[in-house]
Scaffold this active site. Structure first.
Site, mmCIF file in Angstrom:
data_model
loop_
_atom_site.group_PDB
_atom_site.id
_atom_site.type_symbol
_atom_site.label_atom_id
_atom_site.label_comp_id
_atom_site.label_asym_id
_atom_site.label_seq_id
_atom_site.Cartn_x
_atom_site.Cartn_y
_atom_site.Cartn_z
ATOM 1 N N ASP A 145 -11.081 2.835 4.380
ATOM 2 C CA ASP A 145 -11.357 1.401 4.234
ATOM 3 C C ASP A 145 -12.870 1.134 4.223
ATOM 4 O OD1 ASP A 145 -9.319 -0.363 3.757
ATOM 5 O OD2 ASP A 145 -8.730 -0.598 5.856
ATOM 6 N N LYS A 172 0.839 -1.203 0.000
ATOM 7 C CA LYS A 172 0.000 0.000 0.000
ATOM 8 C C LYS A 172 0.875 1.254 0.000
ATOM 9 C CE LYS A 172 -3.740 -2.498 2.227
ATOM 10 N NZ LYS A 172 -4.383 -2.922 3.478
ATOM 11 N N GLN A 176 -4.477 -1.827 9.695
ATOM 12 C CA GLN A 176 -4.315 -3.124 9.034
ATOM 13 C C GLN A 176 -4.893 -4.240 9.908
ATOM 14 O OE1 GLN A 176 -3.098 -3.587 5.846
ATOM 15 N NE2 GLN A 176 -3.741 -5.698 6.128
#
Ligand code: NAD
Length: 282
Positions: free
Chosen positions: A118, A51, A95
């Site tokens: 997200d 990422k 994460q």
């Protein structure tokens, strides 16, 4: 049989994002993604690295906060609060998975919905269900972009989503339903997954089990989207579909790697860009 080429499409999307980042930079806006990584899971560390590299490619800033696996929930919440109020940060990503002693839902709910790139905050989940503008999780949205690139019509199609997680299966089912598809969702307790896959025009799989979907489970001419990522003992990366035997039966299929994976990253960049662009209006 045609390949749904996520690698190609994600590169195209990145070129477009790079141009938009340059435009924002000219307006003194520097899109910035903050990534929090707790613990030392090698797969998570590698996703975070991918990422960050993608951000670099398009000229976005990333700040990675690596925290030890014994980090207390309160410390993580404090970090999120700090990032929530920092005007330089456009997107916050924690994460997953988090270590067992941390309540993931509490952490995801602490992220400011306007920086929740997200799309896991309940406010964004609810808005997505209603079809309102919001952050949509990168993997399911990336799948939708991929289908759209190949002009695959969803209205009236029989779709099955195998896997019903909050981050992939459920939001994907919502997007498909909102696009006019008839959607079945299978999970670990489904009595016979093949009943659903055999009648589906489009099969989506997000489980995490190699070769879960075999040739007999797919109807002739179906479209198969393999979201699973599994690392085999010999180091190979495979999806959840027995690609070799299923592909000849399909009209379209995604490869692993090179299908949904790169689309997830490109879509995360798009979400971060979308957040930074709101600063133009201020
Ligand atoms: P998860 O473990 O949270 O959820 C798995 C789902 O599969 C659950 O709903 C479970 O009930 C269901 N399931 C388990 N065994 C099953 C079976 N035998 N038959 C039917 N359903 C079954 O996983 P997740 O986070 O949703 O990820 C799923 C897969 O997708 C993993 O391989 C993950 O690595 C991959 N993934 C890929 C991307 C990408 O960018 N391509 C992004 C996220 C996740």
């Amino acid at each position: 049989m045609k390949i749904l080429d996520g690698k190609m499409l994600s590169s195209k999307i990145e070129v477009q994002i790079q141009k938009e980042v340059e435009f924002l930079n000219q307006n003194f806006i520097y899109p910035t993604l903050a990534v929090i990584l707790v613990g030392d899971d090698p797969a998570s560390a590698s996703y975070v690295k991918m990422k960050s590299k993608a951000c670099e490619r398009v000229g976005m800033n990333t700040l990675t906060f690596a925290m030890p696996s014994n980090t207390e929930e309160e410390i993580l919440l404090e970090k999120i609060h700090e990032l929530n109020i920092d005007n330089k940060i456009d997107g916050i990503l924690v994460q997953l998975p988090l270590p067992k002693h941390i309540d993931s839902s509490k952490i995801l709910e602490a992220i400011c919905p306007s920086k929740d790139v997200d799309g896991f905050h309940s406010l964004n989940v609810g808005r997505a269900t209603l079809g309102f503008e919001c952050f949509i999780p990168a993997t399911p949205l990336g799948v939708m972009h991929l289908l759209s690139e190949y002009a695959i019509e969803l209205r009236g199609k029989d779709c099955v989503v195998v896997g019903a997680s909050n981050i992939v299966g459920k939001p994907l089912a919502t997007l498909l339903l909102n696009a006019g598809a008839t959607v079945s969702v299978c999970h670990i307790d489904t009595k016979d997954v093949s009943i659903y896959t055999k009648m589906a025009d489009i099969v989506f799989v997000a489980v995490g089990k190699p070769n879960l979907i075999t040739q007999e489970m797919i109807k002739e001419g179906a479209i198969v989207v393999d979201i699973g990522i599994n690392r085999l003992s010999d180091g190979r990366l495979v999806g959840d579909v027995d690609f070799e035997n299923v592909a000849p039966k399909c009209s379209y299929i995604t490869p692993v790697p090179g299908g949904v994976g790169p689309m997830t990253i490109a879509t995360l960049l798009q979400n971060t860009l979308q957040s930074a662009k709101t600063k133009l209006k201020r």
